[in-house]
Design a protein around this motif. Structure first.
Motif, PDB file in Angstrom:
ATOM      1  N   THR A  64     -14.964   0.034 -11.147  1.00 51.12           N
ATOM      2  CA  THR A  64     -15.574  -0.857 -10.199  1.00 51.12           C
ATOM      3  C   THR A  64     -16.977  -0.828 -10.601  1.00 51.12           C
ATOM      4  OG1 THR A  64     -15.378   0.873  -8.661  1.00 51.12           O
ATOM      5  CG2 THR A  64     -14.091  -1.095  -8.245  1.00 51.12           C
ATOM      6  N   ASP A  82      -6.562   5.034   1.510  1.00 47.57           N
ATOM      7  CA  ASP A  82      -6.340   3.510   1.464  1.00 47.57           C
ATOM      8  C   ASP A  82      -4.929   2.968   1.831  1.00 47.57           C
ATOM      9  OD1 ASP A  82      -5.825   4.306  -1.318  1.00 47.57           O
ATOM     10  OD2 ASP A  82      -6.220   2.516  -2.135  1.00 47.57           O
ATOM     11  N   LEU A  94     -18.029  10.215 -11.784  1.00 45.95           N
ATOM     12  CA  LEU A  94     -16.948  10.450 -10.757  1.00 45.95           C
ATOM     13  C   LEU A  94     -16.596  11.775 -11.087  1.00 45.95           C
ATOM     14  CD1 LEU A  94     -15.810   9.308  -8.445  1.00 45.95           C
ATOM     15  CD2 LEU A  94     -17.521   7.980  -9.512  1.00 45.95           C
ATOM     16  N   GLY A  99     -17.030   4.244  -0.593  1.00 48.82           N
ATOM     17  CA  GLY A  99     -17.824   4.658  -1.593  1.00 48.82           C
ATOM     18  C   GLY A  99     -19.078   3.738  -2.092  1.00 48.82           C
ATOM     19  N   SER A 103     -15.210  -5.586   0.409  1.00 48.71           N
ATOM     20  CA  SER A 103     -14.438  -5.938   1.521  1.00 48.71           C
ATOM     21  C   SER A 103     -15.083  -5.725   2.907  1.00 48.71           C
ATOM     22  CB  SER A 103     -13.126  -5.089   1.297  1.00 48.71           C
ATOM     23  OG  SER A 103     -12.043  -5.624   2.052  1.00 48.71           O
ATOM     24  N   PRO A 120     -12.529  -1.712   9.112  1.00 49.94           N
ATOM     25  CA  PRO A 120     -12.316  -0.420   8.812  1.00 49.94           C
ATOM     26  C   PRO A 120     -12.040   0.066   7.737  1.00 49.94           C
ATOM     27  CG  PRO A 120     -11.036  -1.179  10.686  1.00 49.94           C
ATOM     28  CD  PRO A 120     -11.525  -2.527  10.065  1.00 49.94           C
ATOM     29  N   TYR A 147       0.916  -1.120  -0.105  1.00 48.84           N
ATOM     30  CA  TYR A 147       0.199   0.209   0.033  1.00 48.84           C
ATOM     31  C   TYR A 147       0.891   1.390  -0.105  1.00 48.84           C
ATOM     32  CZ  TYR A 147      -4.128  -3.012   0.486  1.00 48.84           C
ATOM     33  OH  TYR A 147      -5.170  -3.742   0.125  1.00 48.84           O
ATOM     34  N   ARG A 188      -3.353  -7.949   3.787  1.00 45.61           N
ATOM     35  CA  ARG A 188      -3.113  -7.470   5.107  1.00 45.61           C
ATOM     36  C   ARG A 188      -1.916  -8.436   5.602  1.00 45.61           C
ATOM     37  NH1 ARG A 188      -6.261  -4.751   3.166  1.00 45.61           N
ATOM     38  NH2 ARG A 188      -8.210  -4.093   4.055  1.00 45.61           N
ATOM     39  N   MET A 243     -19.180  -3.902 -12.660  1.00 46.18           N
ATOM     40  CA  MET A 243     -20.409  -4.408 -12.081  1.00 46.18           C
ATOM     41  C   MET A 243     -21.513  -4.283 -13.255  1.00 46.18           C
ATOM     42  SD  MET A 243     -23.451  -3.770 -10.897  1.00 46.18           S
ATOM     43  CE  MET A 243     -24.524  -4.985 -10.518  1.00 46.18           C
ATOM     44  N   GLY A 299     -13.709   4.474  -7.790  1.00 46.10           N
ATOM     45  CA  GLY A 299     -15.198   4.422  -7.986  1.00 46.10           C
ATOM     46  C   GLY A 299     -15.697   4.139  -9.229  1.00 46.10           C
ATOM     47  N   ASN A 336     -12.964  -0.964   4.542  1.00 48.38           N
ATOM     48  CA  ASN A 336     -13.651  -1.312   3.649  1.00 48.38           C
ATOM     49  C   ASN A 336     -14.060  -0.295   2.643  1.00 48.38           C
ATOM     50  OD1 ASN A 336     -15.550   0.088   4.840  1.00 48.38           O
ATOM     51  ND2 ASN A 336     -17.250  -1.274   4.930  1.00 48.38           N
ATOM     52  N   LEU A 381     -22.586  -9.023  -8.117  1.00 49.45           N
ATOM     53  CA  LEU A 381     -21.350  -8.850  -7.321  1.00 49.45           C
ATOM     54  C   LEU A 381     -20.973  -9.941  -6.690  1.00 49.45           C
ATOM     55  CD1 LEU A 381     -22.835  -5.448  -5.572  1.00 49.45           C
ATOM     56  CD2 LEU A 381     -20.794  -5.541  -7.091  1.00 49.45           C
ATOM     57  N   ALA A 395     -13.462  -6.484  -7.502  1.00 49.60           N
ATOM     58  CA  ALA A 395     -12.411  -6.454  -7.143  1.00 49.60           C
ATOM     59  C   ALA A 395     -12.434  -8.016  -6.627  1.00 49.60           C
ATOM     60  CB  ALA A 395     -12.179  -5.934  -5.990  1.00 49.60           C
TER      61      ALA A 395
HETATM   62  C1  HEM Z   1     -19.413  -1.777  -7.495  1.00 48.22           C
HETATM   63  C2  HEM Z   1     -18.537  -0.737  -6.915  1.00 48.22           C
HETATM   64  C3  HEM Z   1     -17.360  -0.828  -6.132  1.00 48.22           C
HETATM   65  C4  HEM Z   1     -16.856  -2.023  -5.567  1.00 48.22           C
HETATM   66  C5  HEM Z   1     -17.066  -3.644  -5.858  1.00 48.22           C
HETATM   67  C6  HEM Z   1     -15.767  -1.266  -4.486  1.00 48.22           C
HETATM   68  C7  HEM Z   1     -14.944  -2.249  -3.977  1.00 48.22           C
HETATM   69  C8  HEM Z   1     -13.928  -1.698  -2.923  1.00 48.22           C
HETATM   70  C9  HEM Z   1     -12.923  -2.904  -2.106  1.00 48.22           C
HETATM   71  C10 HEM Z   1     -13.161  -4.118  -2.221  1.00 48.22           C
HETATM   72  C11 HEM Z   1     -12.158  -1.781  -1.367  1.00 48.22           C
HETATM   73  C12 HEM Z   1     -11.162  -2.411  -0.368  1.00 48.22           C
HETATM   74  C13 HEM Z   1      -9.740  -2.214  -0.966  1.00 48.22           C
HETATM   75  C14 HEM Z   1      -8.782  -2.602   0.221  1.00 48.22           C
HETATM   76  O1  HEM Z   1      -9.005  -3.168   1.178  1.00 48.22           O
HETATM   77  O2  HEM Z   1      -7.757  -2.621  -0.648  1.00 48.22           O
HETATM   78  C15 HEM Z   1     -12.773  -0.509  -1.650  1.00 48.22           C
HETATM   79  C16 HEM Z   1     -12.120   0.499  -1.041  1.00 48.22           C
HETATM   80  C17 HEM Z   1     -12.550   1.713  -1.277  1.00 48.22           C
HETATM   81  N1  HEM Z   1     -13.450   2.394  -2.394  1.00 48.22           N
HETATM   82 FE1  HEM Z   1     -14.725   1.044  -3.361  1.00 48.22          FE
HETATM   83  N2  HEM Z   1     -15.801   0.032  -4.574  1.00 48.22           N
HETATM   84  C18 HEM Z   1     -16.767   0.285  -5.411  1.00 48.22           C
HETATM   85  C19 HEM Z   1     -17.250   1.705  -5.830  1.00 48.22           C
HETATM   86  C20 HEM Z   1     -16.714   2.663  -5.171  1.00 48.22           C
HETATM   87  C21 HEM Z   1     -17.154   4.347  -5.370  1.00 48.22           C
HETATM   88  C22 HEM Z   1     -18.140   4.541  -6.179  1.00 48.22           C
HETATM   89  C23 HEM Z   1     -16.214   4.920  -4.416  1.00 48.22           C
HETATM   90  C24 HEM Z   1     -16.228   6.136  -4.489  1.00 48.22           C
HETATM   91  C25 HEM Z   1     -16.820   7.391  -4.922  1.00 48.22           C
HETATM   92  C26 HEM Z   1     -15.173   4.231  -3.824  1.00 48.22           C
HETATM   93  C27 HEM Z   1     -14.259   4.583  -2.984  1.00 48.22           C
HETATM   94  C28 HEM Z   1     -13.522   3.579  -2.283  1.00 48.22           C
HETATM   95  C29 HEM Z   1     -12.544   4.108  -1.374  1.00 48.22           C
HETATM   96  C30 HEM Z   1     -12.176   5.665  -1.106  1.00 48.22           C
HETATM   97  C31 HEM Z   1     -11.797   2.950  -0.785  1.00 48.22           C
HETATM   98  C32 HEM Z   1     -10.572   3.043   0.346  1.00 48.22           C
HETATM   99  C33 HEM Z   1     -11.237   2.926   1.741  1.00 48.22           C
HETATM  100  C34 HEM Z   1     -10.393   2.847   2.947  1.00 48.22           C
HETATM  101  O3  HEM Z   1      -9.106   2.648   2.636  1.00 48.22           O
HETATM  102  O4  HEM Z   1     -10.756   3.275   3.895  1.00 48.22           O
HETATM  103  N3  HEM Z   1     -15.403   2.639  -4.134  1.00 48.22           N
HETATM  104  N4  HEM Z   1     -13.610  -0.478  -2.768  1.00 48.22           N
END
Ligand code: HEM
Length: 538
Positions: free
Chosen positions: A327, A152, A216, A481, A473, A476, A139, A395, A331, A324, A478, A383, A389
């Motif tokens: 992904t 992240d 976005l 978005g 995911s 904390p 990371y 981790r 889907m 965002g 996860n 999904l 993903a």
């Molecule tokens: C179907 C749609 C989506 C899926 C399947 C998805 C899936 C995921 C997954 C699996 C993670 C965890 C990554 C990790 O642990 O390394 C993640 C993190 C994140 N996602 Fe999504 N995501 C989607 C849509 C979005 C959207 C629309 C946004 C924002 C506009 C977004 C913003 C984020 C952010 C900011 C993180 C980091 C969270 C953190 O580290 O606290 N995601 N996403």
């Protein structure tokens, strides 16, 4: 030999990850000792130094003294994660890992890493424990050259929690309402462009991608990217984002290479960083007419509490685009794919949509989408079967913690732990019957179920473990978005199915779709050619 052993022990004990230490251990040492020799012999000395270090590493990894020796796993995989990087380059790592789990069982060893399959409990108990659990230093690729981490990439739990606060407010019900006008405008624009191509063969994967990036741009920065209107990725934005994602995925399995990531001329990634910086700067100086995400990071009264600097806000802007857009569009395209594969489910979904929105009613009424059981069942099932993903998010057990006991497995410190989302979702202990099949009914609450072959089974024969449904995911870190993604996916799915019927062009083989998927931590994908028929009166 002693110098080789010394270098090897330094690697084994301290896992140094700074390029200068690699340079000293791998080049400096042998060259220094062979400095009196002719150049050719110096080269030979370096080569044999490397060879011996590799041999010692291989011997140790195959020996019964390795702390993970009792865990089964593929021979090449146990030797090095370079093999896993090779599978990533091939694109089908998620499927290979699933086949390994079928062969070796729940917990398998790859290099110094464990993958736990079906052990959703392993993932949950580990991710929730703030003690020994930490992000791996993969990371560190989330650090931009200005020294700012994206959300992240933050390892410290309390710093991460503070930086998540604006994201939490940005995803509250009130904030989501604020994005509805943007989603409405962009969905209608997409429908208009698709209507113009009525009965033509189009790549729906391409259009869905343009749409999700456009959304976005607006949601994050109040910026019109204009991709749907132009029908193309004219500035190559999507191309460079996906290029950066792919480079990151390759390196994610060979952690000692992470420090070199910033030296790789990843022009694409840098271009996205600079682009995000310019968007944030422009957005901050001109303000915004719409209720976008940026205001939670800059103007909202709680923004200051996050302690984020302008650089970090910019880094999170880039994260919003990367996390965002692809992904969500993956889907949605997967949903169109399943609707083409299973016309009977498409018909049922359309029936529910027509009943909820009879002629004259607006299918873009967001307040009703969450209460449409079959729509939500189809989205969940998409999904589940093809998570955007699919791989295991990494981790590690913190150095100095002495190790951790997770679900009765003792995991030594510094071990990487990963639970592949794709494999958990295909586990028959969590989802049954037909864990590998697209069967939306499993998400409905009823007393009996009709299987695709016509057999009727009772509810006691259906297992749908919502706790093991982890496309976003867990814990904390996860997906921040998720709420926005759900609103967006429901709206587009509903309007698209309301307005069009999708047909597969005769020459296209639907089996190609899954073959073209590329696991680069997030799923990259090929083309999905379709013909859209506008429905009478819609
Ligand atoms: C179907 C749609 C989506 C899926 C399947 C998805 C899936 C995921 C997954 C699996 C993670 C965890 C990554 C990790 O642990 O390394 C993640 C993190 C994140 N996602 Fe999504 N995501 C989607 C849509 C979005 C959207 C629309 C946004 C924002 C506009 C977004 C913003 C984020 C952010 C900011 C993180 C980091 C969270 C953190 O580290 O606290 N995601 N996403």
């Amino acid at each position: 030999m002693r110098r080789v052993q010394a270098c090897y022990l330094i690697y084994k004990q301290f896992e140094p990850n700074h390029p200068s230490i690699h340079a000293v251990l791998l080049l400096g040492m042998p060259v220094l000792l062979a400095r009196q020799l002719p150049v050719l012999q110096q080269i030979g000395a370096v080569a044999s130094h490397w060879g011996l270090i590799l041999a010692l590493t291989a011997l140790y990894r195959r020996s019964p003294f390795h702390p993970l020796a009792k865990f089964p796993g593929p021979t090449l995989g146990k030797l090095s994660k370079i093999y896993v990087a090779y599978l990533t380059a091939r694109g089908d790592l998620y499927r290979v890992i699933e086949s390994w789990h079928e062969q070796y069982g729940d917990v398998i060893r790859i290099g110094s890493c464990m993958f736990g399959w079906g052990l959703i409990q392993l993932w949950s108990s580990f991710c929730l424990a703030a003690g020994p659990n930490e992000l791996t230093f993969y990371y560190d690729t989330r650090l931009n050259p200005e020294g700012d981490f994206q959300l992240d990439g933050i390892r410290d739990f309390s710093v991460h929690a503070a930086r998540r606060k604006p994201w939490a407010r940005a995803m509250s019900s009130a904030a989501l309402k604020g994005y509805e006008p943007i989603l409405q405008m962009k969905t209608l624009e997409l429908m208009e462009e698709l209507s113009k191509r009525h009965r033509e063969k189009i790549d729906i994967s391409h259009w869905t991608n343009l749409f999700s990036f456009d959304v976005l741009g607006h949601v994050a920065f109040d910026r019109e990217l204009g991709l749907v209107k132009s029908g193309e990725d004219s500035d190559g934005l999507i191309h460079i984002v996906e290029g950066g994602v792919y480079a990151g995925a390759l390196i994610s399995h060979v952690l000692w290479m992470v420090p070199f990531f910033k030296y790789i001329p990843a022009k694409g990634l840098r271009a996205v960083q600079l682009l995000a910086a310019s968007y944030v700067q422009e957005r901050t100086s001109k303000g915004s007419k719409s209720k976008d995400l940026s205001r939670f990071f800059t103007e909202d009264e709680g923004a200051a509490q996050s302690g984020a600097t302008m650089g970090e806000i910019t880094a999170d802007g880039m994260l919003a685009i990367i996390a965002g857009s692809d992904t969500t569009s993956t889907m949605l395209t997967n949903l169109w794919y399943f609707m083409l594969r299973h016309p009977e489910y498409a018909e049922r979904l359309r029936k529910e949509i027509d009943l909820t929105f009879p002629p004259g009613e607006d299918p873009l009424d967001f307040s009703r989408h969450a209460d449409m059981p079959y729509l939500n069942a189809c989205i969940n099932e998409t999904l589940r079967v093809l998570p955007p993903a699919p791989g295991g998010l990494q981790r590690t057990v913190k150095r100095g913690s002495g190790g951790a006991t997770i679900c009765s497995y003792f995991v030594p410190e510094c071990t990487q732990v990963s639970v592949p989302i794709f494999s958990v979702h295909r586990d028959s202990r969590e989802f049954s019957p037909l864990p590998d099949d697209f069967w939306p009914d499993r998400w409905l609450t009823q007393d009996s179920y009709v299987l695709p072959n016509g057999d009727v089974i009772g509810k006691e024969q259906v297992i749908t473990n919502r706790g093991a449904f982890i496309p976003f995911s867990f814990g904390p870190q996860n997906c921040a978005g998720r709420a926005l993604a759900m609103v967006e996916m429901r709206a587009v799915a509903c309007v698209m199915m309301h307005k069009f019927e999708l047909r597969k062009p005769k020459e296209y083989d639907l089996n190609q779709w899954e073959k073209d998927m590329w696991d680069a931590l997030i799923m990259l994908r090929g083309k999905l050619p379709v013909i859209l028929e506008q429905r009478q009166g819609h």
